[in-house]
Design an enzyme around this catalytic site. Sequence first.
Site, short mmCIF file in Angstrom:
data_model
loop_
_atom_site.label_atom_id
_atom_site.label_comp_id
_atom_site.label_asym_id
_atom_site.label_seq_id
_atom_site.Cartn_x
_atom_site.Cartn_y
_atom_site.Cartn_z
N MET A 21 0.86 -1.20 0.00
CA MET A 21 0.00 0.00 0.00
C MET A 21 0.89 1.24 0.00
SD MET A 21 -3.44 -0.90 2.06
CE MET A 21 -2.87 -0.61 3.71
N GLY A 27 11.26 -2.88 5.46
CA GLY A 27 10.52 -4.15 5.49
C GLY A 27 10.04 -4.53 4.09
N HIS A 28 9.47 -3.56 3.38
CA HIS A 28 9.03 -3.83 2.00
C HIS A 28 10.24 -4.19 1.13
CE1 HIS A 28 5.72 -0.94 3.23
NE2 HIS A 28 5.03 -1.97 2.79
N GLN A 52 -10.38 -2.50 2.70
CA GLN A 52 -9.84 -3.12 3.92
C GLN A 52 -9.78 -2.15 5.10
OE1 GLN A 52 -5.96 -4.05 1.85
NE2 GLN A 52 -5.10 -3.69 3.87
N ASP A 141 2.44 -9.01 9.58
CA ASP A 141 0.98 -9.20 9.55
C ASP A 141 0.71 -10.69 9.40
OD1 ASP A 141 0.24 -6.41 9.70
OD2 ASP A 141 1.17 -6.23 7.75
N GLN A 144 -2.80 -11.93 8.35
CA GLN A 144 -3.01 -11.64 6.92
C GLN A 144 -2.28 -12.69 6.07
OE1 GLN A 144 -2.75 -7.66 4.93
NE2 GLN A 144 -0.67 -8.27 4.47
N SER A 177 4.45 0.92 8.04
CA SER A 177 4.15 2.25 7.47
C SER A 177 3.45 3.12 8.50
CB SER A 177 3.25 2.10 6.25
OG SER A 177 3.88 1.27 5.31
N ARG A 178 2.75 2.49 9.46
CA ARG A 178 2.00 3.27 10.45
C ARG A 178 2.89 3.82 11.57
NH1 ARG A 178 -2.53 -0.44 9.10
NH2 ARG A 178 -4.23 0.88 8.36
#
Length: 282
Positions: A21, A27-28, A52, A141, A144, A177-178
């Site tokens: 997103m 991490g990505h 979502q 996650d 997920q 990201s948060r």
Amino acid sequence: MKEFARKQRDENRIVGLVPTMGALHPGHLSLIKQARQQCSSLVASIFVNPTQFGPSEDFAKYPRALPADSEKLENAGVQCLFLPEAKDIYPPKYSTYVDVEGLSERLEGRSRPGHFRGVSTVVMKLLQIVQPQFAYFGRKDAQQAAIISRMATDLNLDTEIEICPIEREADGLAMSSRNVYLQTGDRQSATVLHRSFQAAQTLLQNGSRDALSLQSAMHRVLKQESRAKVDYVEIVDAETFEPLTHINRKAYVLLAVKFGETRLLDNMLVDFSDTGELNVEL
Ligand code: PAF
């Protein structure tokens, strides 16, 4: 996107997809690094998926950083950035959703009704469009990741779902990201999450397999930080996410904790070798 991916497959390239997103962090990039080792054509998608997010969640203010993201992807060796718009993914009259029953209703699903239906639907669509041989998701996650793996198995998808390790800051905070939402004091306080996992890890290494003892030890550590508002600390079977009382198989120790308005997730993977040797991954 379909045409590009088809051409890659026709030219016998191994296509890997990293769905995101955006607001990319190391991490990505670690997902892309793993993808680079297995694939010869890399596609990354950036799509802040409206379905979502709950009505009172952070869809509108979710961090968006397209110019920086596309530079990071290019530097990381991604050949194709897929940037669909909401009207492409959910055109008028859109009415088909994927629901992974059971698994989607527990833990995060209980706190965020409808969240996983949105995740599994968009991931299914991305997999249909790109048809990659491999798709990469982060273990941060964990629920997920388990839901997407279940969906891929249940729906006979040809894509291998790869779950990659958690990337952490130097003080142990899982990258997300948060994290940018955390106020200065909360950012410092959030290191308590890692300390709570370390307490559980010590108990495991000392031979404890009792889920309740581990959870109590983690709650004791989390209580030391008044800014931490615990949503849950749970120990579950790594595949079904059913709660465990005795840790005797592959399991996740999971938590969700709020700092101010920011809700953080983290987990620790517990596993045993064939000879019964304990293996803990933070
Ligand atoms: O983990 C994420 O960033 C999202 O949930 C995903 C998998 C890209 C689906 O929108």
